[in-house]
Write a protein that holds these residues in place. Structure first.
Motif, PDB file in Angstrom:
ATOM      1  N   UNK A  55       0.790 -12.481  18.229  1.00  0.00           N
ATOM      2  CA  UNK A  55       1.386 -12.902  19.411  1.00  0.00           C
ATOM      3  C   UNK A  55       0.673 -10.645  20.752  1.00  0.00           C
ATOM      4  N   UNK A  56       0.234 -11.200  21.849  1.00  0.00           N
ATOM      5  CA  UNK A  56      -0.458  -9.441  22.382  1.00  0.00           C
ATOM      6  C   UNK A  56       0.795  -9.091  22.882  1.00  0.00           C
ATOM      7  N   UNK A  57       1.173  -8.028  23.487  1.00  0.00           N
ATOM      8  CA  UNK A  57       1.347  -7.940  24.929  1.00  0.00           C
ATOM      9  C   UNK A  57       0.618  -7.484  25.615  1.00  0.00           C
ATOM     10  N   UNK A  61      -5.920  -2.346  25.090  1.00  0.00           N
ATOM     11  CA  UNK A  61      -6.646  -3.067  26.428  1.00  0.00           C
ATOM     12  C   UNK A  61      -6.901  -4.195  25.831  1.00  0.00           C
ATOM     13  N   UNK A  62      -5.428  -5.192  25.626  1.00  0.00           N
ATOM     14  CA  UNK A  62      -4.766  -6.485  25.913  1.00  0.00           C
ATOM     15  C   UNK A  62      -4.709  -7.035  27.037  1.00  0.00           C
ATOM     16  N   UNK A  63      -4.729  -6.011  27.755  1.00  0.00           N
ATOM     17  CA  UNK A  63      -4.877  -7.014  29.580  1.00  0.00           C
ATOM     18  C   UNK A  63      -5.763  -6.924  30.030  1.00  0.00           C
ATOM     19  N   UNK A  64      -7.580  -7.287  28.421  1.00  0.00           N
ATOM     20  CA  UNK A  64      -8.404  -7.549  28.826  1.00  0.00           C
ATOM     21  C   UNK A  64      -8.607  -8.915  28.016  1.00  0.00           C
ATOM     22  N   UNK A  65      -8.854 -10.371  28.786  1.00  0.00           N
ATOM     23  CA  UNK A  65      -9.139 -11.284  28.483  1.00  0.00           C
ATOM     24  C   UNK A  65     -10.429 -11.554  27.114  1.00  0.00           C
ATOM     25  N   UNK A 105       8.992 -15.496  29.392  1.00  0.00           N
ATOM     26  CA  UNK A 105       9.491 -15.794  28.188  1.00  0.00           C
ATOM     27  C   UNK A 105       9.876 -15.121  27.064  1.00  0.00           C
ATOM     28  N   UNK A 106      10.901 -14.824  26.291  1.00  0.00           N
ATOM     29  CA  UNK A 106      11.417 -13.675  25.542  1.00  0.00           C
ATOM     30  C   UNK A 106      10.200 -12.973  25.153  1.00  0.00           C
ATOM     31  N   UNK A 107       9.485 -14.050  24.049  1.00  0.00           N
ATOM     32  CA  UNK A 107       8.326 -13.630  23.276  1.00  0.00           C
ATOM     33  C   UNK A 107       6.902 -13.592  24.179  1.00  0.00           C
ATOM     34  N   UNK A 108       7.440 -12.808  24.804  1.00  0.00           N
ATOM     35  CA  UNK A 108       5.921 -12.870  26.301  1.00  0.00           C
ATOM     36  C   UNK A 108       6.100 -11.012  26.994  1.00  0.00           C
ATOM     37  N   UNK A 109       6.075 -10.042  25.923  1.00  0.00           N
ATOM     38  CA  UNK A 109       6.500  -8.823  26.547  1.00  0.00           C
ATOM     39  C   UNK A 109       6.019  -8.485  27.430  1.00  0.00           C
ATOM     40  N   UNK A 110       4.865  -8.722  27.640  1.00  0.00           N
ATOM     41  CA  UNK A 110       3.609  -7.848  28.596  1.00  0.00           C
ATOM     42  C   UNK A 110       4.197  -9.079  29.954  1.00  0.00           C
ATOM     43  N   UNK A 111       4.578 -10.302  29.961  1.00  0.00           N
ATOM     44  CA  UNK A 111       5.034 -10.610  31.378  1.00  0.00           C
ATOM     45  C   UNK A 111       3.420 -11.777  31.728  1.00  0.00           C
ATOM     46  N   UNK A 112       2.530 -11.391  30.986  1.00  0.00           N
ATOM     47  CA  UNK A 112       1.653 -11.842  31.736  1.00  0.00           C
ATOM     48  C   UNK A 112       1.055 -13.759  31.677  1.00  0.00           C
ATOM     49  N   UNK A 113       1.247 -14.611  32.175  1.00  0.00           N
ATOM     50  CA  UNK A 113       1.292 -15.124  32.730  1.00  0.00           C
ATOM     51  C   UNK A 113       0.186 -16.386  34.255  1.00  0.00           C
TER      52      UNK A 113
END
Length: 527
Positions: free
Chosen positions: A288-290, A295-299, A443-451
């Protein structure tokens, strides 16, 4: 219309599943009739005064089903709390506290007929008002599972034993949720007293006689329970033993009658004369990544890190074939599993060279360093250390913070003090649980809130439909999108559930939902 369908339909025979897990097939046998099996039918000479003792790695975060932060809490809650709906070993949904249900013609309501003449273990009557209280509480602001009831707009009491759920959206995933924590009906009296976290009260085959946080829960048979066939032992003792070898040793010395077995401990358990329960599970190890942290906002970075992970080396090597390497978050036994996509390893294989190229393209190159939380359970730390070494091969340093399970979840999910985690998905009777707990923005285990917006749209359609084939199509589309965008959480391998038990234990099954429900377990006087 009487509704009955599968939360995770069995798609292939167990032997085929095992054959796909690194060659562990055909109910692997050894001399002396020692075998791996997916069930142990109840024997006739069981002892009604027997004691069943089970060893596990993680204590429930709360004995209140609406306040706990881990899906693995269900294992500790099942003895105490009956659900509205029951998920059987093969994944079918059947009556429990609800004797029947109907979906409205417009799909916007779900009506339940409730079991009568039933009481909570504290003497409080079980009725429609109690169900409304419990469901309202489960979807309330302080609930940790409210996301599973997000489409329930109102709970209407139609009569003493009839209740209707008004829905904003369809009922597709809801019934599966009501076979899990969302459907566990709590005593209004105990809930209002504020004591459920340590003194749970439900309509269950057993009640808690002793609770030692971090150590054990002792359950005693509930008098006057509506289904005495579920009470084949007088007492159950659930123990916390974090270390894998400690649990195995406890079985060898009869300190326990059953325990979670790490996948690479199957042979030692069989050699010790123990029996092994094993079968496909919807539980998986995941990375899992936040995504709110650069740079984890970069696909490209997310894809690069996934290309660096050798899933086959972990599943087939480290875990000896008892963990199926794949990126798809549903097992082959689930209707959501896409045969076209399969493991996903053709599209995202182990490719360190490509991983390095993508990191360079993303402007990261060598030198990326971040912290990752992992629970101090030996199996999880072993997987995390393997991933750590594989990332190092592409110039990435992942510092592991090995801490107790609750702390690991808090650091990544809530406090967001670490950028990554190596964790495990706790199973749900319905495949939508993966979306609700891991991949949707809330989702509680998606702290970055990205989907990805398209994934969110497809997820809503998949959760609403009551047609299994239609839902399967939506999940296949979701998986295709996830493979392109690389979500915040990606499976490493799908765990084969493995548990060892002494020869005098019977009444065991592998549940397609992934839950460890010991309803009807039995213990004989002699082995």
């Amino acid at each position: 219309m009487r509704v009955k369908f599968r939360g995770a339909a069995i798609a292939v025979a167990l032997a085929v599943v095992l054959a796909g897990c690194g060659g562990v097939a055909d109910n692997k046998t050894k001399p002396g009739d020692k075998s791996v099996s997916d069930s142990a039918p109840v024997v006739k000479d069981y002892d009604p005064d027997g004691v069943f003792s089970w060893g596990y790695t993680i204590m429930a975060t709360s004995l209140d089903p609406h306040r706990g932060t881990s899906g693995f809490d269900q294992n500790w809650l099942f003895p105490v709390y009956d659900r509205l709906v029951y998920s059987t070993p093969d994944g079918s949904l059947e009556p429990m506290l609800a004797t029947s249900w109907k979906v409205g013609k417009d799909g916007k309501s779900l009506a339940f007929e409730l079991r009568t003449g039933v009481t909570f273990s504290d003497g409080t009557p079980f009725n429609a008002a109690a169900v409304k209280f419990s469901l309202d509480r489960a979807k309330g602001p302080d609930s940790t599972i409210k996301n599973e009831l997000h489409n329930v707009t109102d709970v209407v009491v139609d009569g003493p034993s009839t209740v209707t759920l008004k829905l904003d959206g369809g009922a597709g995933a809801l019934l599966g949720s009501l076979a899990d924590r969302a459907g566990m009906i709590v005593s209004p009296t105990a809930a209002q007293a504020g004591t459920l976290a340590s003194n749970p009260v439900g309509v269950g085959a057993y009640k808690v006689a002793e609770y030692k946080p971090g150590d054990r829960v002792v359950y005693e048979r509930t008098d006057g329970y509506w289904d005495p066939d579920a009470q084949k032992v007088k007492k159950m003792v659930f123990r916390v033993m974090v270390d894998d070898q400690t649990r195995l040793n406890a079985l060898k010395t009869d300190e326990l009658t059953m325990a979670l077995l790490r996948q690479n401990q199957v042979d030692p358990a069989l050699d010790a004369g123990l029996k092994v329960l094993s079968g496909q599970s919807p539980t998986f190890y995941y990375f899992g990544l936040n995504t709110s942290k650069a740079p984890f906002d970069n696909p490209k970075v997310r894809l690069a890190l996934n290309l660096a992970i050798d899933r086959e080396g972990i599943g087939d090597g480290l875990l000896e074939g008892f963990c199926t390497p794949q990126l798809q978050p549903w097992p082959t036994t689930s209707f959501a599993y896409s045969e076209d996509i399969g493991s996903g390893l053709k599209k995202v294989p182990h490719d360190p060279k490509k991983a390095k190229e993508l990191l360079k393209e993303a402007g990261v190159g060598e030198g990326l360093e971040f912290d990752a939380s992992v629970t101090n359970i030996t199996g999880y730390t072993a997987v995390a250390e393997a991933v750590q070494a594989q990332l190092k091969d592409v110039g990435v340093t992942m510092n592991l913070k090995v801490v107790p399970s609750v702390q690991a979840a808090e650091e990544f999910n809530l406090d967001k003090t670490v950028a990554a985690t190596i964790s495990g998905y706790s199973p749900s009777p319905d495949p939508q649980g993966v979306m609700d707990r891991l991949l949707l923005p809330t989702a509680v285990a998606n702290p970055g809130g990205y989907s990805d917006p398209k994934v969110v749209e497809l997820s809503e359609k998949a959760a609403s439909s009551i047609d299994t084939k239609e839902r399967a199509g939506y999940y296949a589309d979701i998986m295709a999108e996830l493979m392109d965008t690389m979500p915040s959480a990606t499976p490493i391998c799908m765990q084969q559930r493995t548990e060892a038990y002494t020869s005098n234990v019977s009444g065991l099954s592998i549940f397609a939902s992934g839950g460890r429900d010991y309803r009807g377990v039995a213990v004989s006087k002699t082995k």
